[in-house]
Write a protein that holds these residues in place. Structure first.
Motif, PDB file in Angstrom:
ATOM      1  N   PRO A 264       0.994  -1.242   0.020  1.00 18.94           N
ATOM      2  CA  PRO A 264      -0.024  -0.034  -0.005  1.00 18.94           C
ATOM      3  C   PRO A 264       0.876   1.418   0.066  1.00 18.94           C
ATOM      4  O   PRO A 264       1.889   1.279   0.646  1.00 18.94           O
ATOM      5  N   GLU A 265       0.462   2.453  -0.658  1.00 22.99           N
ATOM      6  CA  GLU A 265       0.996   3.521  -0.475  1.00 22.99           C
ATOM      7  C   GLU A 265       2.446   3.555  -1.101  1.00 22.99           C
ATOM      8  O   GLU A 265       3.256   4.351  -0.686  1.00 22.99           O
ATOM      9  N   CYS A 266       2.488   2.820  -2.412  1.00 21.74           N
ATOM     10  CA  CYS A 266       4.029   2.699  -3.003  1.00 21.74           C
ATOM     11  C   CYS A 266       3.838   3.177  -4.274  1.00 21.74           C
ATOM     12  O   CYS A 266       2.993   2.878  -5.180  1.00 21.74           O
ATOM     13  N   HIS A 267       4.610   4.233  -4.525  1.00 20.60           N
ATOM     14  CA  HIS A 267       4.333   5.075  -5.837  1.00 20.60           C
ATOM     15  C   HIS A 267       4.960   4.352  -6.788  1.00 20.60           C
ATOM     16  O   HIS A 267       4.458   4.095  -8.246  1.00 20.60           O
TER      17      HIS A 267
ATOM     18  N   GLU B 238       2.242   1.521  -7.822  1.00 21.65           N
ATOM     19  CA  GLU B 238       1.082   2.411  -8.888  1.00 21.65           C
ATOM     20  C   GLU B 238       1.702   2.369 -10.316  1.00 21.65           C
ATOM     21  O   GLU B 238       0.918   2.120 -11.289  1.00 21.65           O
TER      22      GLU B 238
ATOM     23  N   SER C 173      -1.144  -7.993  -2.413  1.00 20.07           N
ATOM     24  CA  SER C 173      -0.420  -7.113  -1.515  1.00 20.07           C
ATOM     25  C   SER C 173       0.259  -7.722  -0.421  1.00 20.07           C
ATOM     26  O   SER C 173      -0.078  -8.878  -0.158  1.00 20.07           O
TER      27      SER C 173
END
Length: 85
Positions: free
Chosen positions: A18-21, A24, A45
């Motif tokens: 999660p929250e990993c550029h 993305e 994940s």
């Protein structure tokens, strides 16, 4: 029997956090190429796979094809196309 915590499974699997550029960016590349080639893929994940999280913590995102690590950090679109062709 293997579980999602020790094996990414068959097919195209993108291991992310999660929250990993970088994740993305990788997700966009895999989704685009898979859609164009008509290939199914799944995202897993590290929150769902602690064994893989421990093993690949410094390499996320990681792309697996049929359980074999094929790429990490930045997914090369041309390479992915060749691997799936």
């Amino acid at each position: 029997m293997q579980t999602p915590t020790d094996s990414p499974g068959a097919g195209v699997v993108l291991l992310t956090r999660p929250e990993c550029h970088l994740c993305e960016d990788a997700r966009s590349v895999v989704a685009r190429v898979a859609a164009e080639l008509g290939v199914d893929w799944q995202e897993l994940s590290v929150t769902e796979a602690p064994g893989l999280a421990a093993r690949f913590a410094e390499e996320l995102p990681v792309l697996f094809i049929d359980g074999v690590q094929r790429d990490f950090w930045s997914i090369d679109e041309a390479r992915l196309r060749r691997l799936l062709a």
